[in-house]
Scaffold this active site. Structure first.
Site, PDB file in Angstrom:
ATOM      1  N   GLU A  38     -15.523 -12.408  -6.231  1.00  0.00           N
ATOM      2  CA  GLU A  38     -14.128 -12.292  -5.795  1.00  0.00           C
ATOM      3  C   GLU A  38     -13.502 -13.675  -5.746  1.00  0.00           C
ATOM      4  O   GLU A  38     -14.068 -14.603  -5.171  1.00  0.00           O
ATOM      5  CB  GLU A  38     -14.065 -11.621  -4.426  1.00  0.00           C
ATOM      6  CG  GLU A  38     -12.708 -11.681  -3.739  1.00  0.00           C
ATOM      7  CD  GLU A  38     -11.575 -11.068  -4.550  1.00  0.00           C
ATOM      8  OE1 GLU A  38     -10.522 -11.733  -4.666  1.00  0.00           O
ATOM      9  OE2 GLU A  38     -11.744  -9.941  -5.069  1.00  0.00           O
ATOM     10  N   LYS A  39     -12.308 -13.818  -6.346  1.00  0.00           N
ATOM     11  CA  LYS A  39     -11.671 -15.141  -6.416  1.00  0.00           C
ATOM     12  C   LYS A  39     -10.889 -15.496  -5.156  1.00  0.00           C
ATOM     13  O   LYS A  39     -10.614 -16.649  -4.894  1.00  0.00           O
ATOM     14  CB  LYS A  39     -10.754 -15.227  -7.639  1.00  0.00           C
ATOM     15  CG  LYS A  39      -9.509 -14.367  -7.559  1.00  0.00           C
ATOM     16  CD  LYS A  39      -8.596 -14.580  -8.761  1.00  0.00           C
ATOM     17  CE  LYS A  39      -7.334 -13.754  -8.651  1.00  0.00           C
ATOM     18  NZ  LYS A  39      -6.427 -13.951  -9.778  1.00  0.00           N
ATOM     19  N   GLY A 181       9.946   4.356  -4.011  1.00  0.00           N
ATOM     20  CA  GLY A 181       8.612   4.926  -3.840  1.00  0.00           C
ATOM     21  C   GLY A 181       8.018   4.500  -2.510  1.00  0.00           C
ATOM     22  O   GLY A 181       8.729   4.065  -1.597  1.00  0.00           O
ATOM     23  N   HIS A 439      -3.448  23.234  21.888  1.00  0.00           N
ATOM     24  CA  HIS A 439      -2.043  23.246  22.310  1.00  0.00           C
ATOM     25  C   HIS A 439      -1.883  22.346  23.528  1.00  0.00           C
ATOM     26  O   HIS A 439      -2.708  22.389  24.433  1.00  0.00           O
ATOM     27  CB  HIS A 439      -1.636  24.675  22.669  1.00  0.00           C
ATOM     28  CG  HIS A 439      -0.255  24.767  23.251  1.00  0.00           C
ATOM     29  ND1 HIS A 439       0.885  24.739  22.483  1.00  0.00           N
ATOM     30  CD2 HIS A 439       0.161  24.883  24.551  1.00  0.00           C
ATOM     31  CE1 HIS A 439       1.946  24.837  23.272  1.00  0.00           C
ATOM     32  NE2 HIS A 439       1.532  24.929  24.527  1.00  0.00           N
TER      33      HIS A 439
END
Length: 462
Positions: A38-39, A181, A439
């Protein structure tokens, strides 16, 4: 390039976001020798620039709204404004805590974690930090970045992406959001709660256009009530600086001005210049193409997450990563039913769904074979207490299973768990109606909707 052939990993993963780290954790759990490259920071977009920080902002906005509106509950408070540095401190503490926990998980599973910018160098190797990392299998999980439109340059100043918006040092007085969106309506909701004047521009005919049309209309009604403005059905043409901000012109000549323009037109795959094409990986518009088992056309390479053309959701990345790890470990795996994935938009009110829309159901089964029922939250005691409005809409194949659950209202994201069981287990309305729901809860509304669909409504009219 130094070739360290002394170690050949079972699985080399390029990218430590949701899909990549899920595959690493599950693979290691199953006894695979895993390298994770992972960079930036493990956790990827979701943890650092997406799901988690945006939801923290939305919760801060919810608290602001509650402070303003507390008198309707008989509680007297004074709202003095938004302390932006303090909001960021809260947000960053949430992210930091989760990041530390994830780092601990990676270490505890004995995953070999390599920080650096990796590049696919062959169907069985990744180059990083001057080393060649060999693997029997390679998983591509390099994720996505915010997209823009042709001729529209995101400069990080007045024209910004969601990445910039998350670290903005102020609440803009006014904002235009290009795109209605998920990302667009979430920022619209948060900024409105913080006191900004917000206008959403969406080229399609509804906000959250991939949702059931009824959900879109309910959200639009709620946004109007909140004072969030929006323009639908006309596409963007150009943006230009003014003396004080930005002016946006639409294809019909209509103009809008604001302090900032947030470009929220979606996210595109990170795949360019990473050696994918050179290794023979089939691609389309930057996306890596895969089959239902996340396999590319190259036998030793799989791909998951936002890099592939499936739903861009963190939990989809988790599921895809786990599927790949289990397949490589020799377990029997089942392809993901993407219609069965829960989808939540965390604006106020929330929009949650699982399954297919009424329109899609009619397209598949025929209009005469589809039954739709709407249950108004006005009949739900807990929703009344919370003063939230909305509906639960069920879509059923006539005399058959429920194939769509579409919900709008505060906290509806918390109800989508049962909704996904209903869809994925192909439940009949009568079967759900037999279940007793507590409920008063909002979850009860889901039960009541199924009672009504089964022909025995309780707190709703025939």
């Amino acid at each position: 390039m130094a070739n360290d052939a002394s170690t050949v990993f079972d699985l080399v993963i390029l990218g430590g976001g949701s899909g990549g780290y899920a595959a690493a954790l599950r693979g290691a759990q199953l006894g695979l020798d895993v390298a994770l490259i992972e960079k930036d920071k493990v956790g990827g977009t979701c943890l650092h620039r997406g799901c988690i920080p945006t939801k923290a902002l939305l919760h801060a906005g919810e608290v602001a709204d509650q402070a303003r509106e507390s008198e309707q509950f008989g509680v007297k408070t004074t709202f003095e404004g938004i302390d932006v540095p303090a909001v960021h401190k809260y947000k960053d503490e949430v992210v930091s805590g989760l990041y530390k926990g994830l780092q601990g998980l990676i270490a505890s599973r004995k995953v070999t974690y390599i920080e650096g910018e990796g590049r696919l160098s062959s169907p069985t190797s990744v180059d990083v930090n001057g080393q060649r990392i060999q693997g029997r299998h390679v998983l591509l999980a390099t994720g996505s970045v915010p997209k823009s439109l042709p001729g529209l340059e995101i400069d990080g100043n007045r024209i910004i992406s969601s990445d910039h918006a998350l670290v903005l040092d102020r609440v803009p007085q006014s904002a235009i959001i290009l795109g209605g969106g998920v990302i667009g309506v979430e920022f619209a909701s948060a900024w409105k709660s913080f006191g900004a004047d917000v206008t959403v521009i969406e080229g399609l005919k509804h906000l959250v256009p991939v949702e059931d049309e009824n959900s879109s209309k309910l959200l639009e009604r709620a946004f109007r009530k909140r004072g969030i403005k929006f323009n639908l059905g006309t596409f963007f043409q150009k943006a230009e600086y003014t003396e004080t901000g930005v002016k946006v012109t639409l294809a019909d000549g209509k103009e809008f001005e604001a302090e900032v323009l947030l470009v929220a037109v979606g996210r595109g795959p990170v795949s360019q210049g990473l050696g994918y094409e050179e290794a023979g990986v089939a691609m389309d518009r930057g996306y890596v193409l895969v089959d239902e088992y996340m396999r590319t056309n190259v036998p030793t390479i799989s791909a998951v997450g936002d890099l592939v053309p499936t739903l861009q959701l963190a939990h989809v990345g988790f599921a895809e990563g786990i599927l790949v790890a289990e397949r490589l470990a020799g377990l029997k795996v089942v392809p993901i039913d993407y219609d069965g994935v829960p989808r939540v938009t965390y604006c106020h009110p929330e929009v949650a769904s699982v399954g297919i829309t009424e329109a899609k159901a009619k397209e598949i089964y025929g209009a005469d074979k589809v039954v739709a029922l709407k249950y108004n939250l006005a009949g739900n005691g807990k929703s009344k207490i919370l003063k939230t409005a909305g509906e639960i809409k069920l879509v059923q194949v006539k005399d058959g299973a429920v194939v769509g659950v579409h919900m709008v209202g505060d906290r509806m994201g918390e109800q989508v768990g049962e909704a996904q069981l209903i869809y994925n287990w192909e439940a009949l309305p009568a079967e759900v109606a037999q279940l007793i729901h507590a409920h008063p809860t909002q979850n009860e509304a889901l039960g009541e909707a199924h009672l009504a669909l089964a022909g025995k409504p309780l707190h709703s009219h025939d």
